[in-house]
Design a protein around this motif. Sequence first.
Motif, PDB file in Angstrom:
ATOM      1  N   PRO A 196       5.533  10.931  21.174  1.00  0.00           N
ATOM      2  CA  PRO A 196       5.498   9.510  20.805  1.00  0.00           C
ATOM      3  C   PRO A 196       6.707   8.777  21.371  1.00  0.00           C
ATOM      4  O   PRO A 196       7.742   9.377  21.606  1.00  0.00           O
ATOM      5  N   ARG A 197       6.568   7.482  21.549  1.00  0.00           N
ATOM      6  CA  ARG A 197       7.638   6.676  22.095  1.00  0.00           C
ATOM      7  C   ARG A 197       8.614   6.286  20.990  1.00  0.00           C
ATOM      8  O   ARG A 197       8.229   5.698  20.000  1.00  0.00           O
ATOM      9  N   THR A 198       9.880   6.627  21.164  1.00  0.00           N
ATOM     10  CA  THR A 198      10.906   6.256  20.190  1.00  0.00           C
ATOM     11  C   THR A 198      12.016   5.513  20.919  1.00  0.00           C
ATOM     12  O   THR A 198      12.243   5.727  22.115  1.00  0.00           O
ATOM     13  N   GLU A 199      12.692   4.635  20.197  1.00  0.00           N
ATOM     14  CA  GLU A 199      13.752   3.830  20.800  1.00  0.00           C
ATOM     15  C   GLU A 199      15.104   4.209  20.201  1.00  0.00           C
ATOM     16  O   GLU A 199      15.230   4.421  19.003  1.00  0.00           O
ATOM     17  N   ASP A 200      16.110   4.289  21.064  1.00  0.00           N
ATOM     18  CA  ASP A 200      17.469   4.593  20.628  1.00  0.00           C
ATOM     19  C   ASP A 200      18.420   3.989  21.656  1.00  0.00           C
ATOM     20  O   ASP A 200      18.489   4.448  22.800  1.00  0.00           O
ATOM     21  N   ASN A 201      19.133   2.950  21.255  1.00  0.00           N
ATOM     22  CA  ASN A 201      20.007   2.227  22.188  1.00  0.00           C
ATOM     23  C   ASN A 201      21.468   2.650  22.104  1.00  0.00           C
ATOM     24  O   ASN A 201      22.334   2.025  22.724  1.00  0.00           O
ATOM     25  N   GLU A 202      21.771   3.703  21.349  1.00  0.00           N
ATOM     26  CA  GLU A 202      23.164   4.107  21.161  1.00  0.00           C
ATOM     27  C   GLU A 202      23.858   4.410  22.482  1.00  0.00           C
ATOM     28  O   GLU A 202      24.980   3.948  22.727  1.00  0.00           O
ATOM     29  N   ALA A 206      26.829   2.290  24.378  1.00  0.00           N
ATOM     30  CA  ALA A 206      28.110   2.957  24.648  1.00  0.00           C
ATOM     31  C   ALA A 206      28.534   2.726  26.090  1.00  0.00           C
ATOM     32  O   ALA A 206      29.704   2.480  26.382  1.00  0.00           O
ATOM     33  N   VAL A 207      27.576   2.798  27.013  1.00  0.00           N
ATOM     34  CA  VAL A 207      27.859   2.525  28.429  1.00  0.00           C
ATOM     35  C   VAL A 207      28.285   1.071  28.603  1.00  0.00           C
ATOM     36  O   VAL A 207      29.277   0.761  29.280  1.00  0.00           O
ATOM     37  N   ALA A 208      27.538   0.172  27.972  1.00  0.00           N
ATOM     38  CA  ALA A 208      27.815  -1.259  28.116  1.00  0.00           C
ATOM     39  C   ALA A 208      29.187  -1.635  27.575  1.00  0.00           C
ATOM     40  O   ALA A 208      29.863  -2.528  28.102  1.00  0.00           O
ATOM     41  N   LYS A 209      29.628  -0.937  26.550  1.00  0.00           N
ATOM     42  CA  LYS A 209      30.881  -1.310  25.892  1.00  0.00           C
ATOM     43  C   LYS A 209      32.116  -1.000  26.712  1.00  0.00           C
ATOM     44  O   LYS A 209      33.044  -1.825  26.779  1.00  0.00           O
ATOM     45  N   ASN A 210      32.147   0.177  27.375  1.00  0.00           N
ATOM     46  CA  ASN A 210      33.406   0.608  27.998  1.00  0.00           C
ATOM     47  C   ASN A 210      33.296   1.032  29.468  1.00  0.00           C
ATOM     48  O   ASN A 210      34.206   1.690  29.968  1.00  0.00           O
ATOM     49  N   MET A 211      32.218   0.692  30.149  1.00  0.00           N
ATOM     50  CA  MET A 211      32.097   1.061  31.562  1.00  0.00           C
ATOM     51  C   MET A 211      31.751  -0.167  32.413  1.00  0.00           C
ATOM     52  O   MET A 211      30.730  -0.210  33.097  1.00  0.00           O
ATOM     53  N   PRO A 212      32.614  -1.174  32.400  1.00  0.00           N
ATOM     54  CA  PRO A 212      32.295  -2.438  33.094  1.00  0.00           C
ATOM     55  C   PRO A 212      32.366  -2.356  34.615  1.00  0.00           C
ATOM     56  O   PRO A 212      31.835  -3.238  35.299  1.00  0.00           O
ATOM     57  N   ASN A 213      33.017  -1.323  35.158  1.00  0.00           N
ATOM     58  CA  ASN A 213      33.213  -1.254  36.609  1.00  0.00           C
ATOM     59  C   ASN A 213      32.179  -0.389  37.327  1.00  0.00           C
ATOM     60  O   ASN A 213      32.344  -0.083  38.511  1.00  0.00           O
ATOM     61  N   LEU A 214      31.121  -0.004  36.633  1.00  0.00           N
ATOM     62  CA  LEU A 214      30.113   0.867  37.247  1.00  0.00           C
ATOM     63  C   LEU A 214      29.418   0.197  38.423  1.00  0.00           C
ATOM     64  O   LEU A 214      29.034  -0.974  38.363  1.00  0.00           O
ATOM     65  N   ARG A 215      29.258   0.999  39.496  1.00  0.00           N
ATOM     66  CA  ARG A 215      28.428   0.599  40.638  1.00  0.00           C
ATOM     67  C   ARG A 215      27.083   1.325  40.616  1.00  0.00           C
ATOM     68  O   ARG A 215      26.086   0.793  41.093  1.00  0.00           O
ATOM     69  N   GLN A 216      27.098   2.533  40.037  1.00  0.00           N
ATOM     70  CA  GLN A 216      25.881   3.342  39.972  1.00  0.00           C
ATOM     71  C   GLN A 216      25.712   3.869  38.554  1.00  0.00           C
ATOM     72  O   GLN A 216      26.646   4.407  37.965  1.00  0.00           O
ATOM     73  N   LEU A 217      24.488   3.730  38.028  1.00  0.00           N
ATOM     74  CA  LEU A 217      24.184   4.215  36.683  1.00  0.00           C
ATOM     75  C   LEU A 217      22.813   4.880  36.692  1.00  0.00           C
ATOM     76  O   LEU A 217      21.816   4.279  37.084  1.00  0.00           O
ATOM     77  N   ARG A 218      22.806   6.144  36.270  1.00  0.00           N
ATOM     78  CA  ARG A 218      21.546   6.899  36.198  1.00  0.00           C
ATOM     79  C   ARG A 218      21.360   7.369  34.758  1.00  0.00           C
ATOM     80  O   ARG A 218      22.137   8.171  34.258  1.00  0.00           O
ATOM     81  N   LEU A 219      20.305   6.873  34.114  1.00  0.00           N
ATOM     82  CA  LEU A 219      20.010   7.235  32.733  1.00  0.00           C
ATOM     83  C   LEU A 219      18.593   7.802  32.649  1.00  0.00           C
ATOM     84  O   LEU A 219      17.767   7.348  31.849  1.00  0.00           O
ATOM     85  N   PHE A 220      18.306   8.753  33.468  1.00  0.00           N
ATOM     86  CA  PHE A 220      16.985   9.384  33.549  1.00  0.00           C
ATOM     87  C   PHE A 220      16.569   9.911  32.170  1.00  0.00           C
ATOM     88  O   PHE A 220      17.271  10.688  31.546  1.00  0.00           O
ATOM     89  N   GLY A 221      15.390   9.468  31.687  1.00  0.00           N
ATOM     90  CA  GLY A 221      14.856   9.986  30.435  1.00  0.00           C
ATOM     91  C   GLY A 221      15.482   9.415  29.183  1.00  0.00           C
ATOM     92  O   GLY A 221      15.277   9.951  28.099  1.00  0.00           O
ATOM     93  N   ASN A 222      16.237   8.317  29.295  1.00  0.00           N
ATOM     94  CA  ASN A 222      16.898   7.745  28.119  1.00  0.00           C
ATOM     95  C   ASN A 222      15.896   7.013  27.221  1.00  0.00           C
ATOM     96  O   ASN A 222      14.889   6.495  27.693  1.00  0.00           O
ATOM     97  N   LYS A 223      16.195   6.954  25.922  1.00  0.00           N
ATOM     98  CA  LYS A 223      15.294   6.336  24.950  1.00  0.00           C
ATOM     99  C   LYS A 223      15.565   4.851  24.731  1.00  0.00           C
ATOM    100  O   LYS A 223      15.000   4.244  23.825  1.00  0.00           O
ATOM    101  N   MET A 224      16.415   4.235  25.524  1.00  0.00           N
ATOM    102  CA  MET A 224      16.776   2.840  25.295  1.00  0.00           C
ATOM    103  C   MET A 224      15.570   1.915  25.469  1.00  0.00           C
ATOM    104  O   MET A 224      14.618   2.207  26.194  1.00  0.00           O
ATOM    105  N   SER A 225      15.670   0.773  24.817  1.00  0.00           N
ATOM    106  CA  SER A 225      14.654  -0.271  24.928  1.00  0.00           C
ATOM    107  C   SER A 225      15.206  -1.411  25.785  1.00  0.00           C
ATOM    108  O   SER A 225      16.293  -1.305  26.361  1.00  0.00           O
ATOM    109  N   ASN A 226      14.485  -2.503  25.838  1.00  0.00           N
ATOM    110  CA  ASN A 226      14.951  -3.659  26.607  1.00  0.00           C
ATOM    111  C   ASN A 226      16.281  -4.190  26.083  1.00  0.00           C
ATOM    112  O   ASN A 226      17.099  -4.717  26.838  1.00  0.00           O
ATOM    113  N   GLU A 227      16.497  -4.050  24.784  1.00  0.00           N
ATOM    114  CA  GLU A 227      17.767  -4.499  24.198  1.00  0.00           C
ATOM    115  C   GLU A 227      18.950  -3.765  24.816  1.00  0.00           C
ATOM    116  O   GLU A 227      19.968  -4.373  25.174  1.00  0.00           O
ATOM    117  N   GLY A 228      18.839  -2.450  24.950  1.00  0.00           N
ATOM    118  CA  GLY A 228      19.910  -1.669  25.558  1.00  0.00           C
ATOM    119  C   GLY A 228      20.104  -2.009  27.022  1.00  0.00           C
ATOM    120  O   GLY A 228      21.243  -2.088  27.510  1.00  0.00           O
TER     121      GLY A 228
END
Length: 304
Positions: A196-202, A206-228
């Motif tokens: 089943p589809r579950t959402e988890d933006n934790e 966490a990435v959004a809070k303390n990684m402002p200088n990212l050029r590349q981000l890979r979150l393969f298989g993450n449970k985040m929703s549009n909010e995250g």
Amino acid sequence: MTRRKEFKLKMPKRKHKIPAAEVASSSAPPPPWADLPIDVTANILHRLGAIDILENAEKVCTTWRRVCRDPGMWRVINMKNSAYHHDMLYNLDIMCRHAVDRSEGQLIDINIEYFGTDYLLHYICGRSSKLRRLRLACCYDISGEGLLQAVKRIPQLEELRLFFMKSILAEDIEAIGLSCPMLKSFTFNVCRHKYPRTEDNEYALAVAKNMPNLRQLRLFGNKMSNEGLKAILESCPHLELLDLRQCFSVDLGGDLGRICSQRVKVLKRPYDSTDDFEWDGETCRIELCSDGCYSPGIMILLLL
């Protein structure tokens, strides 16, 4: 009177001394790789990986041994390994520490798979202040706290890649981002259940809070929703590559998909092909039983 028979000691025959020129001419010819330039030899040997170099390659000849002893050979250490390393006759932790020692502080890139402990990670980072790239895959004995304390010792870290590291929590990622201000590339890949589809933006938050200088981000298989995803786009303005494959709770239809396409040069969507993924990218499917409860289906994900 019987005459006693006399025995004479035989003098050893003198061996004929062969001139050095004749010895050289009669010896076997040097192996064909002996005349290769040192940098070419190093490039070839490096492709074997650290395990094969230490266990096999450096024992072939004096030329290869000399090349393998050069600290420059160990600026990049690839401890690529399989899940069946327990059948090996040697200790991979000890071998990895030996490889790090050979780098003499020049290590900038290391990959570890299917082994490792918090102690090993501290050993590596404590002797490698120039480390810029760290990749850990299926290192189940490395904890989130252990990783956090280790990366605090490598302030120049620019790329961190984590594959199937179950012990790493969202709060660990938040703290890692705070400790690594130069981080430009972050990967956190997990096994994703399509149903089943579950959402988890934790993790996304966490990435959004303390990684402002990212050029590349890979979150393969993450449970985040549009909010995250929105939080990441707002907080990471320099993103050039964003991998959202198998993030099945993300809907890139409408304005959000348009914004992603405009902002990010390389965008991989949730249902894009996984053919170029370095692991088998099939999902873990969960199916409904007749009584309405969820039961595990076939686990297709194979860690090769």
